[in-house]
Design an enzyme around this catalytic site. Sequence first.
Site, short mmCIF file in Angstrom:
data_model
loop_
_atom_site.label_atom_id
_atom_site.label_comp_id
_atom_site.label_asym_id
_atom_site.label_seq_id
_atom_site.Cartn_x
_atom_site.Cartn_y
_atom_site.Cartn_z
N HIS A 184 0.83 -1.21 0.00
CA HIS A 184 0.00 0.00 0.00
C HIS A 184 0.86 1.25 0.00
CE1 HIS A 184 -3.98 -1.87 1.38
NE2 HIS A 184 -4.08 -1.43 0.16
N CYS A 482 3.96 -1.49 -22.00
CA CYS A 482 2.99 -1.05 -21.00
C CYS A 482 3.36 -1.48 -19.59
CB CYS A 482 1.58 -1.53 -21.34
SG CYS A 482 1.42 -3.31 -21.34
C1 PEP Z 1 3.16 -6.32 -17.14
O1 PEP Z 1 3.22 -7.49 -16.77
O2 PEP Z 1 4.16 -5.62 -17.42
C2 PEP Z 1 1.86 -5.66 -17.28
C3 PEP Z 1 1.76 -4.45 -17.80
O3 PEP Z 1 0.76 -6.30 -16.78
P1 PEP Z 1 0.44 -6.38 -15.20
O4 PEP Z 1 1.41 -5.49 -14.49
O5 PEP Z 1 -0.96 -5.95 -15.03
O6 PEP Z 1 0.66 -7.83 -14.94
#
Ligand code: PEP
Length: 561
Positions: A184, A482
Amino acid sequence: MSELRGVGIGSGIAHGPVVRMTEALPAPAQTPSAAGAEAERARVREAISHVAQELTARGEAAGGSAQEVLEAQAMIAEDPTLLDEVDERIDAGSTAEWAVHDAFAGFKATLEAVGGYLGERAADLDDIAQRVLARLQGLDAPGVPDPGHPFVLVARDLAPADTALLNLDQVLALVTSDGGPTSHTAILAREKGIVAIVGAVEAAGLATGTTVIVDAAAGLVTVDPTSDEQDRAAQRAADRASAEAAPLTPGALADGTAIPLLANLGKPADAADAVARGAEGVGLFRTEFLFLSSSQAPTVAQQRESYRELLAAFPGQKVVVRMLDAGADKPLAFLNDAHEENPALGLRGLRALRASEDILREQLTALAEADAATEADLWVMAPMVATVEETAYFTSLAREYGLKTAGVMVEVPSSALLADRVLAHADFASIGTNDLTQYTMAADRLLGSVSAFQDAWHPAVLRLVREVGAAGARLGKPVGICGEAAADPLLAVVLVGLGATSLSMAPAALADVRHALSERTLDEARHLAEQALAADDAAGARTAAAEAAAALPPHQKETTS
Ligand code: PEP
Ligand code: MG
């Protein structure tokens, strides 16, 4: 001790004198109650209800996700099962203090044994117990000190109640010795834009009054820095401040190459902040975040409404929606019902969806309907795709529903290594560097003890990104990033040098990354990427890229070849 390492949250930098968090109250003695069970029970109830009200009031003052966290804490404080445990001890002759201490410790151990997301919530129980104990003893709750001057707060861990109300004019930065990147403390620090490093084990030895530089981008605390080092830190902080204040231009390199800067979002309500920070669309909408507490699969109508609200916030812009990524740290009751020893390697992501194809089809239906009702450019993608066959399965299914742009996340090394064949089926790839690093380095992304391995700068991870970037370039298909790596300004430039065509991140990181990109041409980004790839390890890659960047002329606007 001249340097400490931990997990940096965001990319800020700050320096100043350390002030340590007020120490926790000592554990109460296990003495028999003199007052009797009835009186002890009444004391506990008064103290718990006082603490719950205080947490709720703090939440209301803080708003946002801090409020959700604090309201959840207030609910834990008043949890009837926990109260039964306390009563049981009181009935056996304990004082209210001992009963609270012992019952909360037992509950905490249970959560820790479960591990993962719930394990990281265990620390919250300590804070609640401390508040109840303080109330029982008529003491002030342990909390953030107020020395009357700006300071770097150093703590074992920070309770959500404290993080939520940190006075940002006074707290220059935050360093904790416990806590992982998904605790958190980390989540709230990221949201509030606090310069923070968590899990810096050796911070336990930092004394009040010591001067430190907290460099979140590097995950590094410099102890007793030289005045030169302090000047450089101040310069970087000033550069950040001017990046924050800079106009919200589209992401672009110094030579004009467009690199769209997109937002990672978990709920439609977060769209406004992303738009205000100049996001050019959404690169990752984590749909599973909408349904983490649902015991049953959401209906098509329910989903359609959420997706419609999201898409409506980005007319004419790209919005990449990820299908439910259930499993491991994000189990969904209606998709992951089997016990697995290693859930990160289990039936998660697309595998879980495929095992419940009706749920996948309903999600595609809801997305197609929301798409028809809005003006955004909807792209859909599948999480945790490991094979070419899975890619073909998902993209053809999405097209069956009229969804025109269907791609996959590259988060498993196998799909990075076969990116050319994956991209033969997919319209685009989006690299999830969080999981790609976890699987490449065999290091659980939730485990503080292996967080040093969880570093996307590792050349092994960078090589995989290069594979995908090169395949995308050959096939003329977009390759986005991402994972959290896209939010590290220098790494963002390197990722572009490796072939990323767009970057998606927490909106708070957009300004820094926009600024970093604007300073480098594509040739320079490729040069930095080569230097990083040639290193032996993550630290070497980071240093090599930083040194190569420092050697380049600033703000070069023309390509060099
Ligand atoms: C990742 O794995 O980099 C991703 C963007 O997905 P998450 O963090 O939601 O697993
Ligand atoms: Mg992932």
